[in-house]
Write a protein that holds these residues in place. Structure first.
Motif, PDB file in Angstrom:
ATOM      1  N   THR A 140     -43.948  -3.883 -18.721  1.00  0.00           N
ATOM      2  CA  THR A 140     -45.120  -3.137 -19.391  1.00  0.00           C
ATOM      3  C   THR A 140     -44.496  -2.598 -20.807  1.00  0.00           C
ATOM      4  O   THR A 140     -45.215  -2.193 -21.294  1.00  0.00           O
ATOM      5  N   GLY A 141     -43.374  -3.230 -21.156  1.00  0.00           N
ATOM      6  CA  GLY A 141     -42.836  -2.764 -22.552  1.00  0.00           C
ATOM      7  C   GLY A 141     -41.466  -3.397 -22.590  1.00  0.00           C
ATOM      8  O   GLY A 141     -41.065  -4.370 -21.507  1.00  0.00           O
ATOM      9  N   SER A 142     -40.834  -3.464 -23.482  1.00  0.00           N
ATOM     10  CA  SER A 142     -39.346  -4.020 -23.878  1.00  0.00           C
ATOM     11  C   SER A 142     -38.570  -3.492 -22.685  1.00  0.00           C
ATOM     12  O   SER A 142     -38.219  -2.090 -22.483  1.00  0.00           O
ATOM     13  N   VAL A 143     -37.886  -4.201 -21.705  1.00  0.00           N
ATOM     14  CA  VAL A 143     -37.355  -3.626 -20.644  1.00  0.00           C
ATOM     15  C   VAL A 143     -36.054  -4.611 -20.607  1.00  0.00           C
ATOM     16  O   VAL A 143     -36.182  -5.899 -20.283  1.00  0.00           O
ATOM     17  N   TYR A 144     -34.663  -3.994 -20.355  1.00  0.00           N
ATOM     18  CA  TYR A 144     -33.470  -4.890 -19.923  1.00  0.00           C
ATOM     19  C   TYR A 144     -33.545  -5.021 -18.411  1.00  0.00           C
ATOM     20  O   TYR A 144     -33.731  -4.189 -17.572  1.00  0.00           O
ATOM     21  N   VAL A 145     -33.152  -6.350 -18.089  1.00  0.00           N
ATOM     22  CA  VAL A 145     -33.108  -6.453 -16.613  1.00  0.00           C
ATOM     23  C   VAL A 145     -32.113  -7.385 -16.221  1.00  0.00           C
ATOM     24  O   VAL A 145     -31.599  -8.436 -16.806  1.00  0.00           O
ATOM     25  N   CYS A 146     -31.368  -7.048 -15.108  1.00  0.00           N
ATOM     26  CA  CYS A 146     -30.305  -7.408 -14.285  1.00  0.00           C
ATOM     27  C   CYS A 146     -30.547  -7.662 -13.071  1.00  0.00           C
ATOM     28  O   CYS A 146     -30.719  -6.510 -12.277  1.00  0.00           O
ATOM     29  N   THR A 201     -33.503 -13.116   0.642  1.00  0.00           N
ATOM     30  CA  THR A 201     -33.592 -12.187   1.600  1.00  0.00           C
ATOM     31  C   THR A 201     -33.458 -10.701   1.040  1.00  0.00           C
ATOM     32  O   THR A 201     -33.901  -9.720   1.638  1.00  0.00           O
ATOM     33  N   SER A 202     -32.404 -10.663   0.026  1.00  0.00           N
ATOM     34  CA  SER A 202     -32.204  -9.160  -0.630  1.00  0.00           C
ATOM     35  C   SER A 202     -31.824  -9.347  -2.008  1.00  0.00           C
ATOM     36  O   SER A 202     -31.497 -10.411  -2.564  1.00  0.00           O
ATOM     37  N   TYR A 203     -32.108  -8.469  -2.842  1.00  0.00           N
ATOM     38  CA  TYR A 203     -31.787  -8.526  -4.328  1.00  0.00           C
ATOM     39  C   TYR A 203     -31.124  -7.076  -4.574  1.00  0.00           C
ATOM     40  O   TYR A 203     -31.268  -6.014  -4.099  1.00  0.00           O
ATOM     41  N   LEU A 204     -30.454  -7.023  -5.867  1.00  0.00           N
ATOM     42  CA  LEU A 204     -30.095  -5.928  -6.455  1.00  0.00           C
ATOM     43  C   LEU A 204     -30.357  -6.007  -7.826  1.00  0.00           C
ATOM     44  O   LEU A 204     -30.374  -6.998  -8.579  1.00  0.00           O
ATOM     45  N   LEU A 205     -31.237  -5.003  -8.276  1.00  0.00           N
ATOM     46  CA  LEU A 205     -31.849  -4.987  -9.456  1.00  0.00           C
ATOM     47  C   LEU A 205     -31.545  -3.707 -10.462  1.00  0.00           C
ATOM     48  O   LEU A 205     -31.441  -2.563  -9.912  1.00  0.00           O
ATOM     49  N   SER A 206     -31.168  -4.078 -11.883  1.00  0.00           N
ATOM     50  CA  SER A 206     -31.136  -2.960 -12.619  1.00  0.00           C
ATOM     51  C   SER A 206     -32.005  -3.068 -13.848  1.00  0.00           C
ATOM     52  O   SER A 206     -32.075  -4.110 -14.461  1.00  0.00           O
ATOM     53  N   LEU A 207     -32.613  -1.690 -14.055  1.00  0.00           N
ATOM     54  CA  LEU A 207     -33.595  -1.825 -15.347  1.00  0.00           C
ATOM     55  C   LEU A 207     -33.015  -0.952 -16.497  1.00  0.00           C
ATOM     56  O   LEU A 207     -32.725   0.195 -15.896  1.00  0.00           O
ATOM     57  N   GLY A 208     -33.294  -1.198 -17.660  1.00  0.00           N
ATOM     58  CA  GLY A 208     -32.793  -0.424 -18.636  1.00  0.00           C
ATOM     59  C   GLY A 208     -33.554   0.756 -18.911  1.00  0.00           C
ATOM     60  O   GLY A 208     -33.279   2.051 -19.312  1.00  0.00           O
ATOM     61  N   ASN A 209     -34.907   0.665 -18.582  1.00  0.00           N
ATOM     62  CA  ASN A 209     -35.888   1.960 -18.686  1.00  0.00           C
ATOM     63  C   ASN A 209     -36.843   1.647 -17.698  1.00  0.00           C
ATOM     64  O   ASN A 209     -37.038   0.826 -16.573  1.00  0.00           O
ATOM     65  N   GLY A 210     -37.936   2.492 -17.594  1.00  0.00           N
ATOM     66  CA  GLY A 210     -38.860   2.397 -16.665  1.00  0.00           C
ATOM     67  C   GLY A 210     -40.287   1.528 -16.993  1.00  0.00           C
ATOM     68  O   GLY A 210     -41.296   1.512 -16.607  1.00  0.00           O
TER      69      GLY A 210
END
Length: 265
Positions: A183-189, A215-224
């Motif tokens: 929904t805006g600029s966001v860092y994704v791992c 079956t499963s994920y690990l997600l990291s976002l720089g912001n909301g």
């Protein structure tokens, strides 16, 4: 080794490329690219964005991104850590000769009352979750402040502050479909079973990620600035400007502590 910014600038000019050419190929705004070349780190959204933009820019020029990242960490990250430790060591203790006040005695009854209140809140939340009716497509906010109510298809679901969001997945298999919608600029791992599906990229509005099946994920976002599509459930990320991480499976989307978030750096 020459300065990081000078290396980027000289390589770009040697290749005959303009800032606009790099902006088009990397999807990084021109003002951020100029900030990298001028080593104006404070103009970038944060350390996570600095390393992500630096890696992407270096790879676009054919440079060794790992070497530039190590140089950045050596010159800036370690220096900041040293300053933080030195400041903590300079914190003065109580002045010599002053009379120390006796420690305050804690009131055990007060803590018992607080613990009982917390237990009541947990029980109420559990009763609300067990009594809510299932629906095909819900939008749930994780980590929000006050409870919110979302109405869809003439049914009402109450979303409360929780660390685990229940999700609805289609079919009877074990895999879960996941898509990150910015929904805006966001860092994704995004990592699944040790494989990096999204390797520290910055997604922009109108350019959602691919739909992944695992079956499963690990997600990291720089912001909301993102919304997660987990199976047939929309999970809204709290827009508080802070990094957040999730563990996602058929059991739901669980918010991770900062130390457990995946790192693509």
């Amino acid at each position: 080794m020459p300065d990081i910014g000078a290396t980027l600038r000289e390589t770009r000019m040697r290749e005959g490329l303009d800032i606009s050419d790099i902006e088009a190929s990397t999807k990084i705004r021109a003002k951020y690219l100029r900030a990298l070349e001028n080593e104006e780190w404070d103009l970038l959204p944060g350390p996570t964005f600095v390393k992500s933009f630096l890696r992407t820019y270096a790879e676009a020029l054919g440079l060794d991104s790992r070497m530039l990242l190590e140089e950045y960490k050596l010159r800036y990250e370690r220096f900041e850590d040293y300053d933080t430790r030195a400041a903590s060591q300079r914190t003065p203790g109580p002045a010599a000769g002053r009379e120390r006040r006796p420690p305050r005695r804690r009131n055990p009854a007060r803590w018992i009352f607080i613990a009982a209140a917390v237990m009541v809140v947990i029980i109420v939340i559990a009763l609300l979750d067990s009594g809510s009716s299932p629906k095909k497509d819900t939008t749930t906010t994780v980590g929000a402040g006050a409870p919110q109510t979302t109405t869809s298809n003439a049914s009402t679901t109450t979303a409360t502050t929780a660390s685990i969001t229940k999700v609805s997945t289609a079919g009877g298999g074990r895999s879960v479909t996941l898509q990150v919608v910015p929904t805006g600029s966001v860092y994704v791992c995004l990592i699944s079973h040790g494989k990096r599906l999204i390797n520290g990229q910055v997604l922009e509005v109108g350019h959602p990620s691919a739909s992944y099946h695992s079956t499963s994920y690990l997600l990291s976002l720089g912001n909301g600035n993102a919304r997660l599509r987990v199976g047939s459930t929309n999970v809204a990320v709290p827009d508080n400007g802070k990094p957040i991480g999730y563990s996602i499976s058929r059991k739901g989307a669980r918010v991770l502590a900062a130390a457990n978030r995946p790192n693509c750096g």
